[in-house]
Structure formats: structure tokens, C-alpha cells
Design a protein around this motif. Structure first.
Motif, mmCIF file in Angstrom:
data_model
loop_
_atom_site.group_PDB
_atom_site.id
_atom_site.type_symbol
_atom_site.label_atom_id
_atom_site.label_comp_id
_atom_site.label_asym_id
_atom_site.label_seq_id
_atom_site.Cartn_x
_atom_site.Cartn_y
_atom_site.Cartn_z
ATOM 1 N N TYR A 1 0.788 -1.224 0.000
ATOM 2 C CA TYR A 1 0.000 0.000 0.000
ATOM 3 C C TYR A 1 0.824 1.280 0.000
ATOM 4 O O TYR A 1 0.256 2.372 0.035
ATOM 5 C CB TYR A 1 -0.921 0.010 1.228
ATOM 6 C CG TYR A 1 -1.840 -1.175 1.301
ATOM 7 C CD1 TYR A 1 -2.952 -1.264 0.479
ATOM 8 C CD2 TYR A 1 -1.582 -2.230 2.182
ATOM 9 C CE1 TYR A 1 -3.805 -2.359 0.536
ATOM 10 C CE2 TYR A 1 -2.426 -3.323 2.246
ATOM 11 C CZ TYR A 1 -3.538 -3.393 1.420
ATOM 12 O OH TYR A 1 -4.375 -4.474 1.467
ATOM 13 N N HIS A 2 2.134 1.160 -0.017
ATOM 14 C CA HIS A 2 2.989 2.335 0.101
ATOM 15 C C HIS A 2 4.019 2.352 -1.029
ATOM 16 O O HIS A 2 4.026 1.481 -1.897
ATOM 17 C CB HIS A 2 3.661 2.355 1.469
ATOM 18 C CG HIS A 2 2.667 2.352 2.600
ATOM 19 N ND1 HIS A 2 1.897 3.444 2.903
ATOM 20 C CD2 HIS A 2 2.313 1.376 3.477
ATOM 21 C CE1 HIS A 2 1.097 3.153 3.921
ATOM 22 N NE2 HIS A 2 1.336 1.906 4.291
ATOM 23 N N GLU B 1 -10.157 4.760 2.777
ATOM 24 C CA GLU B 1 -9.560 3.454 3.037
ATOM 25 C C GLU B 1 -10.269 2.351 2.282
ATOM 26 O O GLU B 1 -9.656 1.325 1.953
ATOM 27 C CB GLU B 1 -9.602 3.170 4.550
ATOM 28 C CG GLU B 1 -8.729 2.013 4.994
ATOM 29 C CD GLU B 1 -9.356 0.654 4.694
ATOM 30 O OE1 GLU B 1 -8.594 -0.318 4.492
ATOM 31 O OE2 GLU B 1 -10.604 0.560 4.647
ATOM 32 N N ARG C 1 -8.526 0.953 -0.714
ATOM 33 C CA ARG C 1 -7.439 0.005 -0.384
ATOM 34 C C ARG C 1 -7.999 -1.395 -0.195
ATOM 35 O O ARG C 1 -7.447 -2.373 -0.699
ATOM 36 C CB ARG C 1 -6.751 0.420 0.919
ATOM 37 C CG ARG C 1 -5.725 1.494 0.818
ATOM 38 C CD ARG C 1 -5.013 1.753 2.150
ATOM 39 N NE ARG C 1 -4.878 0.629 3.036
ATOM 40 C CZ ARG C 1 -3.794 0.345 3.748
ATOM 41 N NH1 ARG C 1 -2.729 1.113 3.639
ATOM 42 N NH2 ARG C 1 -3.753 -0.674 4.571
ATOM 43 N N SER C 2 -9.086 -1.482 0.569
ATOM 44 C CA SER C 2 -9.635 -2.788 0.921
ATOM 45 C C SER C 2 -10.143 -3.540 -0.300
ATOM 46 O O SER C 2 -10.022 -4.764 -0.385
ATOM 47 C CB SER C 2 -10.777 -2.619 1.929
ATOM 48 O OG SER C 2 -10.310 -2.077 3.146
ATOM 49 N N LYS D 1 -6.728 -3.837 -2.740
ATOM 50 C CA LYS D 1 -5.513 -4.287 -2.053
ATOM 51 C C LYS D 1 -4.258 -3.774 -2.764
ATOM 52 O O LYS D 1 -3.293 -4.504 -2.987
ATOM 53 C CB LYS D 1 -5.494 -5.816 -1.930
ATOM 54 C CG LYS D 1 -6.619 -6.334 -1.026
ATOM 55 C CD LYS D 1 -6.605 -7.840 -0.900
ATOM 56 C CE LYS D 1 -7.597 -8.296 0.163
ATOM 57 N NZ LYS D 1 -8.981 -7.816 -0.085
ATOM 58 N N GLY E 1 -4.167 5.517 5.401
ATOM 59 C CA GLY E 1 -3.158 4.680 4.753
ATOM 60 C C GLY E 1 -3.100 4.884 3.257
ATOM 61 O O GLY E 1 -2.601 4.018 2.527
ATOM 62 N N GLU F 1 -0.688 3.022 8.475
ATOM 63 C CA GLU F 1 -1.803 2.122 8.191
ATOM 64 C C GLU F 1 -3.060 2.634 8.905
ATOM 65 O O GLU F 1 -2.975 3.249 9.964
ATOM 66 C CB GLU F 1 -1.485 0.705 8.689
ATOM 67 C CG GLU F 1 -0.243 0.093 8.077
ATOM 68 C CD GLU F 1 -0.376 -0.153 6.587
ATOM 69 O OE1 GLU F 1 -1.526 -0.394 6.133
ATOM 70 O OE2 GLU F 1 0.634 -0.082 5.879
ATOM 71 N N LYS G 1 -10.567 1.461 11.564
ATOM 72 C CA LYS G 1 -11.129 2.242 10.470
ATOM 73 C C LYS G 1 -12.654 2.295 10.479
ATOM 74 O O LYS G 1 -13.258 3.285 10.073
ATOM 75 C CB LYS G 1 -10.648 1.666 9.140
ATOM 76 C CG LYS G 1 -10.983 0.184 8.951
ATOM 77 C CD LYS G 1 -10.286 -0.383 7.736
ATOM 78 C CE LYS G 1 -10.600 -1.871 7.580
ATOM 79 N NZ LYS G 1 -9.863 -2.455 6.460
ATOM 80 N N GLY H 1 -4.724 6.604 12.520
ATOM 81 C CA GLY H 1 -3.831 5.784 11.719
ATOM 82 C C GLY H 1 -2.509 5.596 12.424
ATOM 83 O O GLY H 1 -2.228 6.237 13.446
ATOM 84 N N VAL I 1 0.784 2.587 13.391
ATOM 85 C CA VAL I 1 1.232 1.203 13.501
ATOM 86 C C VAL I 1 0.856 0.732 14.900
ATOM 87 O O VAL I 1 1.359 1.283 15.892
ATOM 88 C CB VAL I 1 2.751 1.073 13.279
ATOM 89 C CG1 VAL I 1 3.192 -0.376 13.483
ATOM 90 C CG2 VAL I 1 3.133 1.555 11.887
#
Length: 527
Positions: free
Chosen positions: A128-129, A336, A339-340, A343, A380, A427, A431, A438, A440
Motif C-alpha cells: 500500500y505504500h 480506506e 485500499r480494501s 488491495k 493509509g 496504516e 477504520k 492511523g 502502527v
């Protein structure tokens, strides 16, 4: 001062290669270059009647590794092949061509380690980064200026000078001219066949047009800025470049990738607002993605930008998602979700723009523009900027020039927060509770309050990553006034049995806040 691939480096390599290959003579002398630099082979041979259809490539080999680099015709009987070595050591090359004068040329390139700010090309990391090839995180803070490369030289230099002091490390830009904006149309991508707006030959490129583009890409490289090149767009009611035949589209894409794929700061965007281009079907976009992928030996990043219809970014040739969605300004939970679903790394390249236009897409306040970046960060994901404050000659979104908005200094502050944060990026945490949190788990938490005006935050973090006894520094961040206030003491989190959360024991701790908008709190694990 931003630095990257330098014009001096590029010109030195080009000159050395040209001298070694004068007249198309085979070269066996070794040419030195650094890893991820730019090496250019220059050959001379008669152009013939259709030089842009000549097959030319060079195979670069190191042990069992081979890279096939396409070549291109650059006018006046000059042919070029560009190479960006992915590894150090000796690389041997040999050309292949259906034109005898270009076939069978060979040489050696000695590649040393990268130096200075040369961290290599950017790719996706950890799903994701983004990070450079040497592992250095790439914290995307992008902007858009569609037509800056089509402006007169003084305006282009003004744009570059502005970028040199701004926080942006990526810029989205059109390859073809946008005929709805102020442009310098003295250069056109194809050869003219008459005086009419659509009198041009799509099978015959104008090398001078593409030289101007690659000079701009090189200048961005000197500033360590990624050039996100938009290959197609729907804003061409004058020249009809949005209505070319499939074979002409493919030839154009092959030519652009041959010229620019070796530049380590290049990204490919297949289109801006692709769903407005009614002359192309989804199958056409699938094909064009694969043409780019198959003719770019370096696998540069690839995306496509939408208007109202989302392209399926789950397809394997899409490396990351480039999204237009103004709702990302309002809710990081929405951000977000992208992203889900796919992916993949997500960049909201367009969330509307800061400006003074009557249109919805160009009248965000500076606070709204900055808010979009913070919501994207804690989700994220990543966000893009531009601004629309009309002045003589256009505005930043269309023509570049000078920034006039209030958001960009605050985005520089945000970027400093990102760069001091976890690697490779933040991340989303908790959420589904819409908490704007956000980081870690167990290591780093960033709670953003947006336009809320709380006077305190009762610390509320999920139990994931917490075993009890973790100690944190606490910072209160004023994201608009760009101030960080370290709170006294150390915060300790411990498990509270029977609940979803971990709180300070014996009582849930509260962080005092000033009761004004645009605040955030950072919890950072102490040694």
C-alpha cells in the motif's frame, strides 16, 4: 535544495555515447555510469521512407539477466536507445534491427553504485505504500499541472522554480496539449500535412515536441520530482488526438515508452478521466496498459484516472490506483475502502482543488485542501493537490507558474510529519469506527480531528499490538499553524480486561486540546 538525476549527468553520458558510436560504428570501449542512471546509445543511419516503423532494440546482458530496450528515431538520421542499469557491474549490449546499418552494434557499460540523492526509481512496497529501489521511503505529496510543459520557456522556468521551493515530489502532467487551456502550440506531437487543425500524420512523430517533454522530465528529475505522464486525455476538441485509430494509439505509446522509460522518475498514467474518452472501450484501455507494460523494460508505475466510472484497478497491469473522488475530503473511512477493495496503494490524485473558481472542483479553501491530505494519511492512502486562482496566462492546474494558495506550506509541514513517521507508511487503525486514527499498532498513533473543536481526547486505541506497559511520547499538533507541542511526561498504556481497548491504568488518560479546528495528536513509542 532538491536534487536527483542531474542534467550534467545525463548530458555527459549522452555525449560519451555519441562519440563512441559516431557514424554507427560498433563500440567496444567501456562507458561508466552509476546505477539507475541514464546511458544512451546514439547511432546514425539513413532514415528511409518510414523511420518510425523501423524495428530497433538493444539487449543489455549481465550474466543470466537480460533487458531488451527499444530504440527510437530522433530525426536527422539519428537513432537512440536508452538504458537505466538496475544493478552495478558490467553490462554488455548488442543491437537488433531490421535495418542492416543499425543491426549488430555492440558495447559495454560499466555501472558503479548510486551516489547522492539517487535512490533509484519508485515502486510499490508493503502492498500500500511507495519506496525507492534502495528502500528509501517515498512519501507521496503530489500536485497536478496539466499543461505546464506546453508553455513558453519563461513560464516553464517559473514553474520549475516554484517546484524547487514547494513540498511536491510528484507532478501529474499531460503529454498531448490541452486545447482548452493556454498553450504554446508551436510544437505539435506529429508532422503537419496541411494548415488545418487536424492536418497531421499520426505515423510521423515530431521529435522536437518529445525532446521538449523529456527536457522537462529531466528538469523534474534534478528536483527529485516524479513525472506522472498522462498519455491520453479527453480535452482535445481541436486536434482530434483523442480519436486516433488503435494502431496509431499503440505506435504513439511505444514511441513515448522508448524515449522515456529509462528515466527513473517517470510514472505512466494511461489517461485522465478515461471514462470521458468515448472513442475507447475498456478493452482498448486493457490493451494500452499491456502495450505500456510490454514495452517498458523497467516496469515503471502504471495507473489510470477516472471521472465517474472507476476502472477495475484490480487488474494485474495496474500497479496502484489513481482516483478522483471529492468525498476523500470528508471521510478517511471512505478513502480506506479503495485500499480494501483492490488491495493496492491508492493515491487520490484529485479531491477537488484549492481555488476561487465558481465550479465545485476548483473552489476548495486552503483548510479543505489540507484536510483532504490528513484524512488520506490516516487512511493509509495518499492525496494530490492543485490550485485554481486565475491570473493572466491561466492558473497552476492548467499552466503552472506560481503557487498562490494557502495549503502548500501546510503540506510541507504534513510531509515532515510523514517523513518522521513509521516506515514505509501509516496504516489505518480502527477504520470502521470513523475515528480518524492511523499509524502502527503498539508503536505509533496519529489521531486527526479535522474541523472538530474538542477540548480533550480521552485516549481510545484498539488493543491490537498492546500487551501492556508500552510507553509513549505525546505531541499535540496544530496542522494549520504548523506547531508541535510535546506534552510533559511519558504516557503508559496497559490492558484493561474485558474491554475492546487499552487505557492508562488506573484511569483512562485524557489529552488536553485547545478547542479549535485542524488539530491532531501523535503517540510515538518511547525507548
Amino acid at each position: 535544495m532538491k536534487t536527483g538525476i542531474t542534467r550534467r549527468e545525463t548530458l555527459t553520458v549522452m555525449t560519451a555515447s555519441a562519440a563512441a558510436l559516431a557514424g554507427g560504428t560498433a563500440a567496444v570501449a567501456s562507458i561508466a555510469i552509476q546505477r539507475w542512471g541514464l546511458h544512451e546509445i546514439v547511432l546514425t543511419a539513413p532514415a528511409g521512407s518510414r523511420p518510425f516503423d523501423v524495428r530497433l532494440e538493444a539487449v543489455f546482458s549481465q550474466g543470466a539477466t537480460s533487458l531488451v530496450n527499444p530504440g527510437f528515431y530522433d530525426g536527422e538520421d539519428v537513432w537512440r536507445i536508452r538504458f537505466s542499469p538496475p544493478e552495478t557491474g558490467e553490462w554488455r549490449w548488442r543491437t537488433r534491427s531490421d535495418q542492416a546499418a543499425l543491426d549488430g552494434q555492440e558495447g559495454v557499460v560499466e555501472v558503479g553504485p548510486a551516489t547522492g540523492e539517487n535512490h533509484g526509481p519508485v515502486g510499490v512496497t508493503a502492498g500500500y505504500h511507495f519506496a525507492h529501489a534502495d528502500g528509501t521511503p517515498f512519501r507521496q505529496v503530489g500536485t497536478t499541472s496539466y499543461g505546464w510543459t506546453h508553455q513558453p520557456p519563461a513560464r516553464r522556468q517559473e514553474t520549475l522554480a516554484t517546484l524547487g521551493t514547494a513540498p511536491f515530489n510528484k507532478i501529474r502532467m499531460l503529454v498531448f496539449p490541452n486545447t482548452s487551456l493556454t498553450t504554446n502550440e508551436a510544437l505539435f506531437p506529429f508532422a503537419r500535412t496541411g494548415d488545418g487543425d487536424r492536418d497531421w500524420d499520426p505515423a510521423t512523430f515530431n521529435p522536437a515536441f518529445f525532446r521538449r517533454l523529456e527536457q522537462c522530465v529531466g528538469a523534474l528529475g534534478e528536483l527529485s520530482i516524479q513525472a506522472d505522464l498522462i498519455l491520453f486525455h479527453p480535452y482535445d476538441g481541436k486536434f482530434g488526438l483523442d480519436e486516433m485509430k488503435a494502431e496509431d494509439d499503440d505506435r504513439y505509446v511505444r514511441y513515448v515508452t522508448a524515449r522515456l522509460a529509462a528515466c527513473r522518475n517517470v510514472w505512466w498514467s494511461l489517461a485522465n478521466e478515461y471514462d470521458i474518452l468515448k472513442s475507447k472501450t475498456e478493452a482498448d484501455w486493457d490493451r494500452l496498459f499491456q502495450v505500456v507494460r510490454d514495452h517498458d523494460p523497467y516496469g515503471r508505475l502504471r495507473s489510470i484516472h477516472n471521472w465517474r466510472v472507476l476502472y477495475d484497478n484490480g487488474k494485474p497491469w495496474v500497479t496502484h490506483s489513481s482516483i478522483q473522488n471529492g468525498s476523500a475530503v470528508l471521510n478517511d473511512a471512505t478513502a480506506e475502502t479503495y485500499r480494501s477493495v483492490w488491495k493496492k496503494a491508492v493515491i487520490f490524485d484529485e479531491v477537488c482543488y484549492e481555488g476561487s473558481l465558481d465550479e465545485r472542483w476548483g473552489n476548495l479553501t486552503g483548510q479543505q485542501m489540507v484536510r483532504a491530505f490528513w484524512h488520506g494519511l490516516v487512511a493509509g492512502t495518499y492525496v494530490g493537490h492543485s490550485e485554481c486562482f486565475p491570473v493572466a496566462g491561466g492558473f497552476w492546474l492548467g499552466e503552472g507558474g506560481t503557487l498562490r494558495g494557502a495549503s502548500w506550506p501546510r503540506l510541507a509541514f504534513l510531509k515532515s510529519i510523514m517523513e518522521a513517521g513509521p516506515r514505509p507508511g501509516i496504516e489505518p487503525i480502527d477504520k470502521w469506527w470513523d475515528q480518524h486514527l492511523g499509524g502502527v499498532p503498539g508503536q505509533y498513533y496519529l489521531r486527526y480531528f479535522g474541523d472538530e473543536t474538542p477540548t480533550e481526547w480521552a485516549i481510545d486505541v484498539p488493543r491490537d499490538g498492546i500487551t501492556g506497559g508500552e510507553r509513549f511520547h505525546v505531541d499535540v499538533i496544530d496542522t494549520w499553524n504548523m506547531r508541535i507541542t510535546r506534552q510533559p511526561g511519558i504516557l503508559t498504556l496497559s490492558k484493561k480486561e474485558g474491554t475492546k481497548y487499552f487505557f492508562h491504568d488506573p484511569a483512562r488518560p485524557k489529552i488536553t486540546l485547545p478547542g479549535r479546528p485542524w488539530m491532531a495528536v501523535r503517540l510515538e513509542r518511547a525507548a
